[in-house]
Design an enzyme around this catalytic site. Structure first.
Site, mmCIF file in Angstrom:
data_model
loop_
_atom_site.group_PDB
_atom_site.id
_atom_site.type_symbol
_atom_site.label_atom_id
_atom_site.label_comp_id
_atom_site.label_asym_id
_atom_site.label_seq_id
_atom_site.Cartn_x
_atom_site.Cartn_y
_atom_site.Cartn_z
ATOM 1 N N LYS A 1 37.064 47.621 5.267
ATOM 2 C CA LYS A 1 35.728 48.027 5.755
ATOM 3 C C LYS A 1 35.643 47.864 7.279
ATOM 4 O O LYS A 1 34.970 48.661 7.949
ATOM 5 C CB LYS A 1 34.619 47.238 5.062
ATOM 6 C CG LYS A 1 34.429 47.568 3.585
ATOM 7 C CD LYS A 1 34.138 49.046 3.315
ATOM 8 C CE LYS A 1 33.711 49.275 1.872
ATOM 9 N NZ LYS A 1 33.670 50.714 1.518
ATOM 10 N N TYR B 1 36.097 38.970 -1.087
ATOM 11 C CA TYR B 1 36.103 40.398 -0.708
ATOM 12 C C TYR B 1 37.449 40.741 -0.062
ATOM 13 O O TYR B 1 37.944 41.867 -0.155
ATOM 14 C CB TYR B 1 34.916 40.737 0.201
ATOM 15 C CG TYR B 1 34.598 42.215 0.260
ATOM 16 C CD1 TYR B 1 34.280 42.931 -0.889
ATOM 17 C CD2 TYR B 1 34.617 42.901 1.472
ATOM 18 C CE1 TYR B 1 33.988 44.294 -0.833
ATOM 19 C CE2 TYR B 1 34.318 44.254 1.544
ATOM 20 C CZ TYR B 1 34.015 44.946 0.380
ATOM 21 O OH TYR B 1 33.735 46.295 0.446
HETATM 22 P P1 NAD Z 1 32.146 53.357 -7.926
HETATM 23 O O1 NAD Z 1 33.270 52.771 -8.689
HETATM 24 O O2 NAD Z 1 31.113 54.052 -8.686
HETATM 25 O O3 NAD Z 1 32.698 54.296 -6.763
HETATM 26 C C1 NAD Z 1 33.953 54.133 -6.181
HETATM 27 C C2 NAD Z 1 34.610 55.489 -6.218
HETATM 28 O O4 NAD Z 1 35.866 55.487 -5.520
HETATM 29 C C3 NAD Z 1 34.907 55.961 -7.650
HETATM 30 O O5 NAD Z 1 34.272 57.194 -7.885
HETATM 31 C C4 NAD Z 1 36.409 56.113 -7.677
HETATM 32 O O6 NAD Z 1 36.831 57.181 -8.484
HETATM 33 C C5 NAD Z 1 36.680 56.393 -6.201
HETATM 34 N N1 NAD Z 1 38.086 56.215 -5.844
HETATM 35 C C6 NAD Z 1 38.832 55.089 -5.900
HETATM 36 N N2 NAD Z 1 40.106 55.353 -5.551
HETATM 37 C C7 NAD Z 1 40.157 56.686 -5.241
HETATM 38 C C8 NAD Z 1 41.186 57.576 -4.826
HETATM 39 N N3 NAD Z 1 42.452 57.165 -4.658
HETATM 40 N N4 NAD Z 1 40.878 58.878 -4.619
HETATM 41 C C9 NAD Z 1 39.617 59.326 -4.795
HETATM 42 N N5 NAD Z 1 38.599 58.533 -5.197
HETATM 43 C C10 NAD Z 1 38.876 57.236 -5.424
HETATM 44 O O7 NAD Z 1 31.510 52.126 -7.095
HETATM 45 P P2 NAD Z 1 30.395 52.123 -5.937
HETATM 46 O O8 NAD Z 1 29.905 50.717 -5.923
HETATM 47 O O9 NAD Z 1 29.458 53.240 -6.132
HETATM 48 O O10 NAD Z 1 31.260 52.315 -4.607
HETATM 49 C C11 NAD Z 1 31.060 53.386 -3.704
HETATM 50 C C12 NAD Z 1 31.200 52.910 -2.268
HETATM 51 O O11 NAD Z 1 30.147 52.001 -1.966
HETATM 52 C C13 NAD Z 1 32.503 52.186 -1.947
HETATM 53 O O12 NAD Z 1 32.937 52.562 -0.650
HETATM 54 C C14 NAD Z 1 32.071 50.738 -1.920
HETATM 55 O O13 NAD Z 1 32.927 49.955 -1.116
HETATM 56 C C15 NAD Z 1 30.709 50.879 -1.309
HETATM 57 N N6 NAD Z 1 29.795 49.743 -1.480
HETATM 58 C C16 NAD Z 1 29.483 49.285 -2.717
HETATM 59 C C17 NAD Z 1 28.600 48.207 -2.850
HETATM 60 C C18 NAD Z 1 28.271 47.650 -4.192
HETATM 61 O O14 NAD Z 1 27.796 46.525 -4.264
HETATM 62 N N7 NAD Z 1 28.444 48.376 -5.274
HETATM 63 C C19 NAD Z 1 28.032 47.623 -1.698
HETATM 64 C C20 NAD Z 1 28.367 48.145 -0.447
HETATM 65 C C21 NAD Z 1 29.252 49.206 -0.345
HETATM 66 O O1 0WE Z 2 33.084 47.546 -1.880
HETATM 67 C C1 0WE Z 2 32.783 46.913 -2.879
HETATM 68 C C2 0WE Z 2 33.681 46.942 -4.098
HETATM 69 C C3 0WE Z 2 34.762 47.984 -4.015
HETATM 70 C C4 0WE Z 2 35.863 47.812 -5.008
HETATM 71 C C5 0WE Z 2 35.663 47.375 -6.307
HETATM 72 C C6 0WE Z 2 36.752 47.258 -7.172
HETATM 73 C C7 0WE Z 2 36.618 46.716 -8.577
HETATM 74 C C8 0WE Z 2 37.684 47.278 -9.483
HETATM 75 C C9 0WE Z 2 37.145 48.115 -4.597
HETATM 76 N N1 0WE Z 2 38.207 48.008 -5.422
HETATM 77 C C10 0WE Z 2 38.029 47.603 -6.697
HETATM 78 N N2 0WE Z 2 39.127 47.506 -7.513
HETATM 79 C C11 0WE Z 2 39.034 47.302 -8.844
HETATM 80 O O2 0WE Z 2 40.049 47.190 -9.543
HETATM 81 N N3 0WE Z 2 31.648 46.144 -2.855
HETATM 82 C C12 0WE Z 2 30.911 46.022 -1.610
HETATM 83 C C13 0WE Z 2 31.148 45.380 -4.006
HETATM 84 C C14 0WE Z 2 31.716 44.000 -3.918
HETATM 85 O O3 0WE Z 2 32.967 43.734 -4.329
HETATM 86 C C15 0WE Z 2 33.221 42.381 -4.070
HETATM 87 C C16 0WE Z 2 32.107 41.823 -3.476
HETATM 88 C C17 0WE Z 2 31.127 42.855 -3.363
HETATM 89 C C18 0WE Z 2 29.762 42.756 -2.773
HETATM 90 C C19 0WE Z 2 34.362 41.629 -4.331
HETATM 91 C C20 0WE Z 2 34.364 40.274 -3.997
HETATM 92 C C21 0WE Z 2 33.262 39.716 -3.382
HETATM 93 C C22 0WE Z 2 32.120 40.466 -3.113
#
Ligand code: NAD
Ligand code: 0WE
Length: 259
Positions: free
Chosen positions: A166, A159
């Protein structure tokens, strides 16, 4: 309580497609009667976001790259125009780190990509909260939520720089809660376990991570975006009127485990 968001006006940042956590939250809010504006990043996903926003009757879909102060200023000014200078709800569901920084060693993160991750994933909340402040003040108060992850509190392998971002985001929530509290604006975070979104699926070994959580979390089951959305809806609703500066875990209890 079928319409907890009747008459509420919200802005949602972070929808990329139907699997986005932000979209699950938007569906929950719209289902509860909220009117929602949306921002998207880049022309590549504009069509998808417009396609989702239209059926829920959104009055505004506009571009906002959160790295740009001009984009943020324009987007919030457009929000002010469609919502008569008022805003009740803000959903921040945006994060980004360069793909190469989510593998290998955190120690190897170069300076420019360290700041990129913190800019998009943490500072953007500060900039958006500040832009929302006058609109929420005009509405007599408001509620802001953001998405965080356990990797900001503990070292989760791979991560990496997103964990540092975060940690900064979590701290921003606490400082913003203090600044905005006097204006009846609350701000909280949902800490979700792994959810299979677009961002998540592109992560190497994401499947292995889900298996580990299913095995070790007290509830032994995966997390769906809809579960996250219900927690977000609580934090955005008046049901949480005395809740600010908190993190609500939607992770099947995984965060409580030591092994
Ligand atoms: P997602 O890819 O659907 O959403 C991420 C969003 O960030 C996208 O809509 C992308 O367009 C936007 N983004 C990235 N760079 C940007 C920029 N410069 N300007 C404006 N928007 C931008 O993925 P998600 O999993 O729905 O992620 C949403 C949030 O949830 C993130 O903060 C992620 O860290 C958090 N999160 C995700 C998980 C998981 O497992 N998927 C778990 C915990 C937290
Ligand atoms: O916040 C996240 C992921 C957010 C994210 C995902 C990507 C993939 C594509 C941010 N930046 C990028 N850039 C890209 O190019 N999570 C909480 C999901 C997540 O991501 C991991 C995790 C978990 C959980 C990455 C490594 C290990 C665990």
């Amino acid at each position: 309580m079928s319409s907890p968001f009747a008459g509420k006006r919200g802005l949602v940042l972070g929808v990329a497609n139907k699997r986005s956590i932000a979209w699950a939250i938007a569906e929950e809010l719209a289902g509860g009667g909220a009117t929602l504006a949306f921002t998207y990043q880049g022309e590549r996903i504009e069509k998808a976001v417009r396609g989702l926003a239209e059926p829920v009757g959104s009055p505004l879909v506009t571009e906002c790259d959160v790295r740009s102060d001009e984009d943020i200023a324009r987007a919030f000014s457009e929000v002010g125009e469609v919502f008569d200078g008022q805003l009740d709800l803000l959903v921040h569901s945006v994060a980004f780190a360069a793909a190469e920084d989510l593998e290998g060693r955190f120690a190897d993160t170069p300076r420019d990509r360290f700041w990129l991750a913190l800019d998009v994933s943490a500072y953007s909340l500060v900039a958006c909260a500040r832009a929302a402040e006058p609109l929420m003040e005009a509405a007599g108060g408001g509620s802001i939520m953001t998405m965080t992850y356990l990797g900001g509190e503990r070292a989760v392998p791979h991560y990496n720089v997103m964990g540092v971002a975060k940690a900064a985001l979590d701290s921003c929530v606490q400082y913003l809660a203090w600044d905005l509290g006097r204006k009846e604006i609350r701000i909280n975070a949902v800490s979700a376990g792994p959810v299979r979104t677009l961002a998540a699926r592109s992560i190497p070994r994401f499947g292995t991570m889900e298996e580990i959580v299913n095995e070790r979390a007290p509830l032994h089951r995966p997390i769906a975006a809809a579960d996250v959305a219900q927690a977000a809806a609580y934090l955005l609703s008046d049901a949480s009127q005395n809740v600010t500066a908190t993190t609500l875990y939607v992770d099947a209890g995984y965060h409580a485990m030591g092994m």
